[in-house]
Write an enzyme that holds these catalytic residues in place. Structure first.
Site, mmCIF file in Angstrom:
data_model
loop_
_atom_site.group_PDB
_atom_site.id
_atom_site.type_symbol
_atom_site.label_atom_id
_atom_site.label_comp_id
_atom_site.label_asym_id
_atom_site.label_seq_id
_atom_site.Cartn_x
_atom_site.Cartn_y
_atom_site.Cartn_z
ATOM 1 N N HIS A 149 0.843 -1.195 0.000
ATOM 2 C CA HIS A 149 0.000 0.000 0.000
ATOM 3 C C HIS A 149 0.880 1.248 0.000
ATOM 4 O O HIS A 149 0.703 2.154 -0.821
ATOM 5 C CB HIS A 149 -0.934 -0.008 1.211
ATOM 6 C CG HIS A 149 -1.599 1.317 1.472
ATOM 7 N ND1 HIS A 149 -2.573 1.821 0.656
ATOM 8 C CD2 HIS A 149 -1.400 2.241 2.449
ATOM 9 C CE1 HIS A 149 -2.958 3.012 1.122
ATOM 10 N NE2 HIS A 149 -2.258 3.292 2.202
ATOM 11 N N ASP A 202 6.866 21.857 -26.061
ATOM 12 C CA ASP A 202 6.822 20.488 -25.543
ATOM 13 C C ASP A 202 7.827 20.430 -24.407
ATOM 14 O O ASP A 202 8.374 21.449 -23.996
ATOM 15 C CB ASP A 202 7.205 19.481 -26.655
ATOM 16 C CG ASP A 202 6.604 18.111 -26.379
ATOM 17 O OD1 ASP A 202 7.005 17.488 -25.385
ATOM 18 O OD2 ASP A 202 5.718 17.678 -27.144
ATOM 19 N N TRP A 241 6.961 0.143 4.017
ATOM 20 C CA TRP A 241 7.437 0.890 2.839
ATOM 21 C C TRP A 241 8.800 1.516 3.110
ATOM 22 O O TRP A 241 9.503 1.887 2.174
ATOM 23 C CB TRP A 241 6.423 1.933 2.390
ATOM 24 C CG TRP A 241 6.571 3.280 3.032
ATOM 25 C CD1 TRP A 241 6.017 3.679 4.209
ATOM 26 C CD2 TRP A 241 7.318 4.404 2.547
ATOM 27 N NE1 TRP A 241 6.383 4.969 4.489
ATOM 28 C CE2 TRP A 241 7.180 5.444 3.491
ATOM 29 C CE3 TRP A 241 8.094 4.636 1.406
ATOM 30 C CZ2 TRP A 241 7.789 6.686 3.332
ATOM 31 C CZ3 TRP A 241 8.696 5.886 1.257
ATOM 32 C CH2 TRP A 241 8.544 6.887 2.219
ATOM 33 N N SER A 296 13.684 6.230 -13.639
ATOM 34 C CA SER A 296 12.597 6.947 -14.305
ATOM 35 C C SER A 296 12.400 8.327 -13.687
ATOM 36 O O SER A 296 12.270 9.329 -14.400
ATOM 37 C CB SER A 296 11.313 6.122 -14.197
ATOM 38 O OG SER A 296 10.176 6.941 -14.216
ATOM 39 N N SER A 297 12.409 8.390 -12.343
ATOM 40 C CA SER A 297 12.225 9.682 -11.671
ATOM 41 C C SER A 297 13.342 10.652 -12.005
ATOM 42 O O SER A 297 13.097 11.837 -12.220
ATOM 43 C CB SER A 297 12.200 9.486 -10.155
ATOM 44 O OG SER A 297 10.973 8.988 -9.757
ATOM 45 N N HIS A 352 13.157 11.914 3.726
ATOM 46 C CA HIS A 352 12.542 13.176 4.112
ATOM 47 C C HIS A 352 12.367 14.124 2.935
ATOM 48 O O HIS A 352 11.269 14.619 2.717
ATOM 49 C CB HIS A 352 13.199 13.851 5.317
ATOM 50 C CG HIS A 352 12.248 14.859 5.857
ATOM 51 N ND1 HIS A 352 11.135 14.499 6.588
ATOM 52 C CD2 HIS A 352 12.141 16.179 5.640
ATOM 53 C CE1 HIS A 352 10.413 15.568 6.812
ATOM 54 N NE2 HIS A 352 10.990 16.595 6.260
ATOM 55 N N GLU A 375 11.933 13.150 0.087
ATOM 56 C CA GLU A 375 10.890 12.470 -0.684
ATOM 57 C C GLU A 375 9.491 12.950 -0.298
ATOM 58 O O GLU A 375 8.652 13.173 -1.170
ATOM 59 C CB GLU A 375 11.013 10.955 -0.489
ATOM 60 C CG GLU A 375 9.810 10.137 -0.937
ATOM 61 C CD GLU A 375 9.587 10.125 -2.431
ATOM 62 O OE1 GLU A 375 10.534 10.451 -3.175
ATOM 63 O OE2 GLU A 375 8.466 9.803 -2.850
ATOM 64 N N TYR A 388 8.673 15.763 0.764
ATOM 65 C CA TYR A 388 8.478 17.109 0.204
ATOM 66 C C TYR A 388 8.354 17.072 -1.308
ATOM 67 O O TYR A 388 7.671 17.909 -1.899
ATOM 68 C CB TYR A 388 9.615 18.036 0.644
ATOM 69 C CG TYR A 388 9.564 18.325 2.129
ATOM 70 C CD1 TYR A 388 8.653 17.652 2.929
ATOM 71 C CD2 TYR A 388 10.384 19.253 2.721
ATOM 72 C CE1 TYR A 388 8.581 17.893 4.276
ATOM 73 C CE2 TYR A 388 10.316 19.500 4.079
ATOM 74 C CZ TYR A 388 9.411 18.808 4.851
ATOM 75 O OH TYR A 388 9.340 19.052 6.187
ATOM 76 N N SER A 407 -1.439 27.054 -5.405
ATOM 77 C CA SER A 407 -1.142 28.443 -5.756
ATOM 78 C C SER A 407 -1.705 28.823 -7.121
ATOM 79 O O SER A 407 -1.696 29.983 -7.493
ATOM 80 C CB SER A 407 0.371 28.671 -5.732
ATOM 81 O OG SER A 407 0.891 28.319 -4.472
ATOM 82 N N HIS A 411 14.839 13.132 12.307
ATOM 83 C CA HIS A 411 13.659 13.254 13.177
ATOM 84 C C HIS A 411 12.722 12.060 12.999
ATOM 85 O O HIS A 411 11.767 11.917 13.743
ATOM 86 C CB HIS A 411 12.925 14.585 12.961
ATOM 87 C CG HIS A 411 12.319 14.756 11.612
ATOM 88 N ND1 HIS A 411 12.237 15.961 10.968
ATOM 89 C CD2 HIS A 411 11.762 13.875 10.756
ATOM 90 C CE1 HIS A 411 11.653 15.819 9.805
ATOM 91 N NE2 HIS A 411 11.358 14.562 9.649
ATOM 92 N N HIS A 412 13.003 11.216 12.000
ATOM 93 C CA HIS A 412 12.249 9.963 11.872
ATOM 94 C C HIS A 412 12.821 8.879 12.782
ATOM 95 O O HIS A 412 12.316 7.768 12.800
ATOM 96 C CB HIS A 412 12.282 9.473 10.428
ATOM 97 C CG HIS A 412 11.625 10.410 9.464
ATOM 98 N ND1 HIS A 412 10.292 10.319 9.133
ATOM 99 C CD2 HIS A 412 12.101 11.474 8.783
ATOM 100 C CE1 HIS A 412 9.981 11.275 8.273
ATOM 101 N NE2 HIS A 412 11.058 11.998 8.043
ATOM 102 N N THR A 431 6.674 26.996 5.887
ATOM 103 C CA THR A 431 5.371 26.389 5.611
ATOM 104 C C THR A 431 4.257 27.326 6.064
ATOM 105 O O THR A 431 3.243 27.482 5.376
ATOM 106 C CB THR A 431 5.259 25.022 6.311
ATOM 107 O OG1 THR A 431 6.442 24.278 6.055
ATOM 108 C CG2 THR A 431 4.068 24.252 5.806
ATOM 109 N N LYS A 460 3.583 29.980 3.554
ATOM 110 C CA LYS A 460 2.747 29.539 2.442
ATOM 111 C C LYS A 460 1.279 29.515 2.842
ATOM 112 O O LYS A 460 0.409 30.013 2.116
ATOM 113 C CB LYS A 460 3.185 28.152 1.964
ATOM 114 C CG LYS A 460 4.610 28.145 1.447
ATOM 115 C CD LYS A 460 4.929 26.901 0.659
ATOM 116 C CE LYS A 460 4.326 26.931 -0.694
ATOM 117 N NZ LYS A 460 5.173 27.546 -1.718
ATOM 118 N N ARG A 479 1.296 0.907 15.094
ATOM 119 C CA ARG A 479 0.987 0.738 13.675
ATOM 120 C C ARG A 479 1.536 -0.601 13.185
ATOM 121 O O ARG A 479 2.311 -1.257 13.871
ATOM 122 C CB ARG A 479 1.581 1.892 12.873
ATOM 123 C CG ARG A 479 3.092 1.930 12.899
ATOM 124 C CD ARG A 479 3.634 3.231 12.352
ATOM 125 N NE ARG A 479 3.646 3.255 10.895
ATOM 126 C CZ ARG A 479 4.541 3.948 10.166
ATOM 127 N NH1 ARG A 479 5.495 4.655 10.772
ATOM 128 N NH2 ARG A 479 4.499 3.948 8.865
#
Lengths: 517, 300
Positions: free
Chosen positions: A67, A96, A132, A160-161, A244, A246, A248, A259, A293-294, A319, A322, A441
């Site tokens: 998932h 293009d 994950w 690919s990314s 991290h 990622e 963002y 926006s 921080h993870h 943040t 924004k 979890r």
């Protein structure tokens, strides 16, 4: 190059057109969204009541893992690449993408990569079952043999990314129409420029992480094995140095969509454009220096805990800039609430809630209580679902008239919104309570005291899942039989080059660069 | 046709989707091969990839020779190569980061440094931290899974410096960076013979480096007991130098292709992007080596 699209399946297999490739990205990500969503339904069905009902714990672990992987890499990342493909060339006056063939390669890797990943579920030993975040040693010493397919799948998806991001950067830096200076670019292009930079910087680090796993599993190295002098915690550092930025990568293009939509339906220009640009860049910079921080509970030295705690809290500043800019854009605007705007307003509210729970988690001493509980699950679904997913849904409603020349059914769109909004909160708000009450979890079963809120959460999840089928129906109905429109400026308050080209957008826009005032 | 005011979009093409399919086959095949199953898919994927990429690059070269590639497209290519190299830098950064982490933090912690005294006392009693790590925690605890080397690749002392292979490797690569620069200078001034000559020297120096690295690996495995399985020192040593060596091979291959193109009369004084991109890649490989030389060999 004034010719229309090619006929038949070759149009898609051999595509070089940014709109065709964008369309493929969007449909692919929606297919992955349904697949990842189906896995979520399995999870919530099992957690509907305490005790083991439907599936075995081993399969439950595969479901939570797949998932997450499918939603992050297969649904949310590609949907924003699809939007970038469709919109950035039109927004900056380019014909293009800069590298059209590379663009098609970036897309077509995904079906192969995700087929391989999904196929592991049917192989001996089952699919990836280590979450994950695939922490070692769960993903090395104790992993099923299919982990090797997972590793190589991640390799090609990452390639690919990187190629997609190189293309987006080259497009934005090199193909802007004369007079379109960087600080005149729409925010969506800006957010993608920054996101693409993040992707090029961290996807190779992810490749490094899975390569270290590969070597530890098959070739006797000891990156993550203390017996050889390595450290399992090293995996977490490498992973979160990718991970991290990622998250963002997932949310920054969503900021770009917001926006675009909020000014349109507020009928006011975006408030504080340049501060938006700088805030986005600041968030991207900070994303590189907060990863641990993870990992507050892995036994870092105290100085590390303090540093990562304070650095993380700093992110709230840009943040906040924004969020306040969006609110100020709406302030005293002539607001109407079409479906894209409903999703946008919900985004601002719910993303802010997710941001606040993020601040709670950033406090290292408090995090020791929240770590690995459903509070964390609630937190990141507030930013992933109500953030990234609501934003991409809003983007589809907002731009589909331009793409197809047909208007979606507004009533159905509003029903979709309200069911999604309510069901989302019914699903995930109670998970805050569950987490604070101590429910961990990633378990297939739970203690009896968690039963009530889990049932509520599951009912919300089923409603949320069902409402996405309504969305699918609405999109297909729009393409097939939506009310035809031809006004280039679909929305009264919309500004920007993409609203100056005909509706529906022709196969090739801007064969010569437009003039920018 | 090719001017700034008129964009060029390539025709539809089978090449991207075939490349993607070959990468898919290679991912499947590599997953099978590392489990000791058939390498067929990997090899077929690799073969198809090689054919398609050959076709793709020759198409791009032909488009350029027909004048379809305008200045704007060339800028896109330039940017793409630059960002690709940046992504490669970040790939190496992951492995350098791992090296720094284990050297500065993980290994000392296993030895009981800081507040990790109990880790050492309870799990790896008798293990003392050192770098290069010659004796693994596993060995100290009586295990045989990870056995440290009896010699390492660090600086052997001034008396043995002439036999120290990485020093010669450094000289080879630095010289090759210089020769490739001379070749670049030559083609910009239209002296084709000089270009071909110095590019050939660069390729030869690159090959010599690969031979040197092969000798070093042979010595490590045959005489020093230094292998992938000899704990974190062997792990970081082989992974860093191995990926670098692989990139050297790639760089040599790219430059060799450019040499063949040079011999065929490709490139003009104002248009030699294929060569330029390869030379950037070569300089990048060289810089990575300097990092390796300092952090893996001299300070190792």
């Amino acid at each position: 190059m004034a010719h229309g699209p090619a006929k038949g399946i070759g149009r898609w297999l051999r595509a070089t057109n940014h709109k065709d490739i964008g369309t493929m990205y969007l449909w692919f990500s929606f297919a992955m969204f349904l697949l990842g969503g189906a896995f979520a339904m399995v999870i919530r069905a099992e957690l509907f009541e305490p005790g083991m009902q439907i599936i075995k714990p081993e399969f439950f672990n595969q479901m939570t893992t797949m998932h997450g992987l499918i939603m992050v890499f297969g649904a949310i990342m590609p949907v924003f690449v699809g939007l970038a493909n469709w919109m950035i060339p039109m927004m900056i006056g380019a014909p293009d993408m800069a590298l059209p063939r590379l663009n098609n390669l970036s897309f077509w890797i995904l079906p192969f990569g995700f087929s391989l990943l999904a196929a592991t579920l049917f192989m001996p030993g089952g699919g990836p079952n280590f979450g994950w975040t695939f922490y070692a040693p769960l993903s090395t010493t104790y992993a099923p043999p299919t982990v090797n397919f997972f590793i190589f799948g991640i390799h090609i998806i990452g390639a690919s990314s990187i190629m997609g991001s190189i293309n987006i950067i080259a497009t934005i830096l090199n193909l802007r129409a004369p007079g379109m200076t960087l600080m005149k670019m729409p925010m969506f292009a800006w957010t993608w420029l920054i996101t693409a930079f993040l992707l090029i910087a961290v996807m190779p680090v992810l490749a490094g992480a899975v390569t270290m796993m590969l070597m530890d599993i098959n070739f006797g190295t000891s990156f993550f094995n203390a017996a050889g002098g390595g450290d399992p915690v090293l995996f977490q550092h490498v992973f979160w140095f990718f991970g991290h930025p990622e998250v963002y990568i997932i949310i920054i293009p969503a900021f770009g969509v917001m926006s675009a939509i909020i000014p349109t339906f507020s009928r006011k220009p975006l408030f504080g454009y340049s501060s938006m640009v700088y805030a986005t860049a600041a968030i991207a910079f900070l994303s590189f220096i907060v990863w641990a921080h993870h990992m507050f509970t892995v036994g870092m030295p105290l100085a590390g805990e303090l540093y990562f705690m304070y650095a993380t809290m700093l992110i709230a500043v840009p943040t906040g800039v924004k969020v306040f800019n969006w609110i100020t854009t709406m302030f005293r605007g002539a607001i109407t609430y079409e479906t894209p705007m409903l999703f946008a307003v919900a985004f601002v509210i719910l993303f802010t809630i997710g941001g606040f729970t993020g601040l709670m988690l950033a406090i290292a001493p408090a995090d020791i209580q929240y770590q690995d509980s459903y509070f964390v699950v609630a937190h990141f679904h507030y930013v992933m679902v109500a953030g990234a997913l609501f934003s991409s849904t809003a983007a589809v409603y907002y731009w589909i008239p331009k793409w197809t020349g047909r208007m979606y059914n507004e009533t159905m769109g509003k029903v979709h919104f309200w069911v999604s909004f309510v069901a989302f909160n019914v699903t995930f708000f109670p998970q805050h309570f569950l987490g604070l009450a101590g429910m961990p979890r990633r378990y297939a079963d739970y203690s009896l005291q968690f039963a009530d809120w889990n049932m509520v959460s599951s009912i919300g999840a089923f409603a949320y899942g069902a409402s996405q089928l309504l969305f699918l129906y609405n999109v297909i109905a729009t393409i097939v039989a939506g009310r035809k429109i031809s006004d280039p400026k679909v929305w009264e308050g919309a500004e920007g080059l993409e609203w100056t080209v005909p509706t529906p957008a022709p196969h090739h826009t801007f064969s010569t660069p437009p003039a920018i005032k | 046709m090719a001017s700034e005011s008129n964009y060029y979009i390539p025709e539809n093409s089978w090449m991207p989707v075939l490349t993607a399919a070959s990468l898919g086959a290679m991912a499947l095949g590599a997953g099978l091969a590392v489990q000791g199953k058939t390498p067929l898919f990997l090899l077929v994927g690799l073969f198809v990839l090689a054919c398609v990429l050959f076709n793709w690059f020759s198409t791009v070269i032909q488009e350029n020779m027909r004048g379809l590639t305008n200045a704007q497209v060339k800028r896109s290519f330039t940017m793409a190569m630059g960002w690709f190299i940046f992504s490669e830098v970040m790939f190496f950064a992951a492995f350098f980061g791992a090296l720094f982490y284990v050297r500065v933090l993980a290994v000392p912690w296993l030895g009981g440094e800081g507040d990790k005294a109990m880790t050492n006392a309870l799990l790896w009693q008798g293990f003392s931290a050192e770098w290069p790590l010659m004796q693994t925690p596993d060995q100290v605890a009586g295990g045989t899974k990870f056995v440290g080397p009896h010699e390492n690749m660090g600086f052997p002392g001034w008396s043995k410096i002439t036999g120290w292979l990485p020093l010669w490797g450094t000289l080879l690569l630095l010289t090759s960076s210089w020769t490739v620069h001379i070749a670049h200078h030559a083609i910009k001034h239209g002296s084709r013979g000089r270009f071909n000559f110095f590019l050939a020297i660069t390729v030869a120096l690159g090959l010599a480096f690969v031979v040197l690295q092969y000798m070093e690996y042979h010595e490590a495995y045959a005489e020093m007991g230094l292998t992938l399985k000899s704990g974190i020192y062997g792990t970081t040593f082989f992974m860093l130098t191995g990926f670098h060596g692989f990139h050297v091979c790639l760089g040599v291959f790219m430059l060799a292709i450019q040499l063949l193109r040079g011999l065929k009369g490709h490139f003009k004084p104002d248009d030699q992007f294929g060569f330029e991109a390869s030379s950037w890649y070569w300089h990048f490989v060289d810089v990575v080596w300097l990092g390796l030389f300092i952090f893996v060999y001299v300070l190792g």
